[in-house]
Design a protein around this motif. Sequence first.
Motif, PDB file in Angstrom:
ATOM      1  N   GLU A 122       0.832  -1.203   0.000  1.00  0.00           N
ATOM      2  CA  GLU A 122       0.000   0.000   0.000  1.00  0.00           C
ATOM      3  C   GLU A 122       0.870   1.257   0.000  1.00  0.00           C
ATOM      4  O   GLU A 122       0.552   2.257  -0.642  1.00  0.00           O
ATOM      5  CB  GLU A 122      -0.912   0.017   1.237  1.00  0.00           C
ATOM      6  N   ILE A 123       1.978   1.191   0.757  1.00  0.00           N
ATOM      7  CA  ILE A 123       2.885   2.343   0.845  1.00  0.00           C
ATOM      8  C   ILE A 123       3.503   2.627  -0.529  1.00  0.00           C
ATOM      9  O   ILE A 123       3.512   3.768  -1.005  1.00  0.00           O
ATOM     10  CB  ILE A 123       3.985   2.073   1.902  1.00  0.00           C
ATOM     11  N   ILE A 124       3.987   1.568  -1.170  1.00  0.00           N
ATOM     12  CA  ILE A 124       4.641   1.735  -2.484  1.00  0.00           C
ATOM     13  C   ILE A 124       3.640   2.266  -3.516  1.00  0.00           C
ATOM     14  O   ILE A 124       3.943   3.169  -4.298  1.00  0.00           O
ATOM     15  CB  ILE A 124       5.297   0.403  -2.923  1.00  0.00           C
ATOM     16  N   GLU A 125       2.411   1.752  -3.495  1.00  0.00           N
ATOM     17  CA  GLU A 125       1.387   2.232  -4.445  1.00  0.00           C
ATOM     18  C   GLU A 125       1.098   3.713  -4.249  1.00  0.00           C
ATOM     19  O   GLU A 125       0.927   4.460  -5.205  1.00  0.00           O
ATOM     20  CB  GLU A 125       0.097   1.421  -4.278  1.00  0.00           C
ATOM     21  N   LEU A 126       1.033   4.125  -2.987  1.00  0.00           N
ATOM     22  CA  LEU A 126       0.735   5.534  -2.700  1.00  0.00           C
ATOM     23  C   LEU A 126       1.876   6.431  -3.194  1.00  0.00           C
ATOM     24  O   LEU A 126       1.644   7.500  -3.774  1.00  0.00           O
ATOM     25  CB  LEU A 126       0.507   5.706  -1.188  1.00  0.00           C
ATOM     26  N   ILE A 127       3.107   5.989  -2.991  1.00  0.00           N
ATOM     27  CA  ILE A 127       4.255   6.773  -3.453  1.00  0.00           C
ATOM     28  C   ILE A 127       4.250   6.848  -4.987  1.00  0.00           C
ATOM     29  O   ILE A 127       4.500   7.918  -5.570  1.00  0.00           O
ATOM     30  CB  ILE A 127       5.585   6.162  -2.937  1.00  0.00           C
ATOM     31  N   ILE A 131       4.256  10.250  -7.325  1.00  0.00           N
ATOM     32  CA  ILE A 131       5.222  10.536  -8.393  1.00  0.00           C
ATOM     33  C   ILE A 131       4.455  10.808  -9.697  1.00  0.00           C
ATOM     34  O   ILE A 131       4.718  11.785 -10.391  1.00  0.00           O
ATOM     35  CB  ILE A 131       6.214   9.361  -8.575  1.00  0.00           C
ATOM     36  N   GLY A 132       3.454   9.966  -9.970  1.00  0.00           N
ATOM     37  CA  GLY A 132       2.652  10.105 -11.193  1.00  0.00           C
ATOM     38  C   GLY A 132       1.944  11.447 -11.280  1.00  0.00           C
ATOM     39  O   GLY A 132       1.758  12.001 -12.362  1.00  0.00           O
ATOM     40  N   ARG A 133       1.571  11.991 -10.142  1.00  0.00           N
ATOM     41  CA  ARG A 133       0.849  13.263 -10.136  1.00  0.00           C
ATOM     42  C   ARG A 133       1.790  14.469 -10.012  1.00  0.00           C
ATOM     43  O   ARG A 133       1.340  15.603  -9.860  1.00  0.00           O
ATOM     44  CB  ARG A 133      -0.144  13.284  -8.975  1.00  0.00           C
ATOM     45  N   ALA A 246      -2.705  15.090  -1.911  1.00  0.00           N
ATOM     46  CA  ALA A 246      -1.969  15.217  -3.169  1.00  0.00           C
ATOM     47  C   ALA A 246      -2.144  13.966  -4.041  1.00  0.00           C
ATOM     48  O   ALA A 246      -2.211  14.058  -5.260  1.00  0.00           O
ATOM     49  CB  ALA A 246      -0.494  15.471  -2.891  1.00  0.00           C
ATOM     50  N   ALA A 247      -2.255  12.794  -3.407  1.00  0.00           N
ATOM     51  CA  ALA A 247      -2.375  11.552  -4.181  1.00  0.00           C
ATOM     52  C   ALA A 247      -3.808  11.290  -4.634  1.00  0.00           C
ATOM     53  O   ALA A 247      -4.029  10.710  -5.689  1.00  0.00           O
ATOM     54  CB  ALA A 247      -1.880  10.371  -3.353  1.00  0.00           C
ATOM     55  N   CYS A 248      -4.781  11.682  -3.810  1.00  0.00           N
ATOM     56  CA  CYS A 248      -6.170  11.257  -4.061  1.00  0.00           C
ATOM     57  C   CYS A 248      -7.136  12.414  -4.312  1.00  0.00           C
ATOM     58  O   CYS A 248      -8.290  12.175  -4.659  1.00  0.00           O
ATOM     59  CB  CYS A 248      -6.695  10.451  -2.875  1.00  0.00           C
ATOM     60  N   GLY A 249      -6.723  13.637  -4.073  1.00  0.00           N
ATOM     61  CA  GLY A 249      -7.624  14.771  -4.250  1.00  0.00           C
ATOM     62  C   GLY A 249      -8.721  14.828  -3.204  1.00  0.00           C
ATOM     63  O   GLY A 249      -9.734  15.496  -3.384  1.00  0.00           O
ATOM     64  N   ALA A 250      -8.524  14.101  -2.110  1.00  0.00           N
ATOM     65  CA  ALA A 250      -9.524  14.106  -1.028  1.00  0.00           C
ATOM     66  C   ALA A 250      -8.794  14.240   0.309  1.00  0.00           C
ATOM     67  O   ALA A 250      -7.677  13.743   0.451  1.00  0.00           O
ATOM     68  CB  ALA A 250     -10.321  12.809  -1.049  1.00  0.00           C
ATOM     69  N   PRO A 251      -9.423  14.920   1.274  1.00  0.00           N
ATOM     70  CA  PRO A 251      -8.757  15.029   2.579  1.00  0.00           C
ATOM     71  C   PRO A 251      -8.627  13.652   3.241  1.00  0.00           C
ATOM     72  O   PRO A 251      -9.479  12.796   3.049  1.00  0.00           O
ATOM     73  CB  PRO A 251      -9.686  15.918   3.409  1.00  0.00           C
ATOM     74  N   LEU A 252      -7.548  13.477   4.011  1.00  0.00           N
ATOM     75  CA  LEU A 252      -7.358  12.208   4.729  1.00  0.00           C
ATOM     76  C   LEU A 252      -8.447  12.030   5.774  1.00  0.00           C
ATOM     77  O   LEU A 252      -9.052  10.974   5.886  1.00  0.00           O
ATOM     78  CB  LEU A 252      -5.971  12.194   5.387  1.00  0.00           C
TER      79      LEU A 252
END
Length: 450
Positions: A122-127, A131-133, A246-252
């Motif tokens: 999950e950590i690697i996917e989020l990183i 990077i993609g964004r 930054a990764a999801c466009g939604a607040p944590l």
Amino acid sequence: MRTIWLHDTRTGGLRKLEPRAPGRIGIYACGPTVYGRIHVGNARPFVVFSLLKRFLVHEGYNVTLVVNITDVNDKIYAAAAAAGVASEQLAREMTAAYTADTDGLGLGRPDFEPLASQTMQEIIELIERLIGRGHAYPVDGDVYFAVRSYARYGEISHQLIDQMDQDEGVEGAERKRDPLDFALWKGSKTGEDTAWDSPWGAGRPGWHIECSAMAQSLLGAGFEIHGGGTDLIFPHHENEAAQTFAACGAPLAQLWVHNGMVRLEEQKMAKSVGNIFGLHQALRAYGRDALIMYFCAGHYRQPIEFDDQRLEQAAASVRRVREAARKLTAGPSSDWSKPLREKFFDALAADFNTPAALAVLFDWIREANRAEHGAGDADLREMLDVLGLENLLEPSVVEPPASVLALRDARERARADGNYAEADRLREQLRVQGWEVRDGPGGPELLPLA
Ligand SMILES: [Zn+2]
């Protein structure tokens, strides 16, 4: 259902708790880094968020509490190297100690206790998403978050961006595009005995990214309450919030709820021998009831001193409840109880004000003591249950703390030596601590003072 208000660090004021789905609440509270035994200060968020969950469940919510365990970290590498053991072994042992120590609080376990070492995918996917964004960049096996690429940075801690310090020292300084940037992934270095494969080479995650990954995967982005100590507001929570948005466009999370620190002033611990700031030591010295009462006596947002005076007050409060409990009868409480019961839960609904709620609870006890025909214990039981102190109503579970047992043994030795003046002095000391010693045929017996 009561309207529940909590102080939100992001907006700086009280906000109404409004679940995404009716009746369901997710709480994520940052847990310990397992490089040593936890202390009373680490126990505070565990107690605060466990009790907050109890209150929300009382109010009819279905609550999921997540408290993570950071088992991969610089502090663990350093402590393991100093002790000459493998970092995995140290982390495993200290995780077991943390579980045992917090079990001693008698508040049950959180619903999920994820480990960083088991969240790597999950950590690697989020990183990769960051990077993609365009919010993160890899350099020489490390990955950094580009702070200035993210406009909302600073919304949790309200610091000026030019005055921020990620507290990463000189580590990676030459690889960062901007000193403000922080590590998401760290390439494996000599002296580190664990590493995980990643698209950027072998390494391990930075601290902040694990919480974003764990919280999102277990509760979904936009969950209701994110908690932790005020010491985590910056950089940890600022960075968690930035990574997810930054990764999801939604607040944590919707609400950022922070507990104050536990302060230790050595000179105020005059009567205590040695260091009892470790949770396991404090549990042995004072017992879990007094410790829970001590935490409840302070508002969660305020710092609290850890000193003899406050712990003795807490122990006296525990005795008052126990004493009152003996005169109660099992069953429904009388009419006079209803408004007090309401007031108690209203205090908790207003920013989880446990000291105000406790004051009402002691008003209840005063009323019960005045009641001519006795009082039913149901409402008191309900109130104590939310504070994790329902066992105070049970008659037989009083365990003398170790300090009391030590006094009893010292008195026995004094008697055996014929030093009766000293024995009497120790009997008096036991009384001060709330215990009566009775010498029976089977040896001395300790009874809690009514
Ligand atoms: Zn965290």
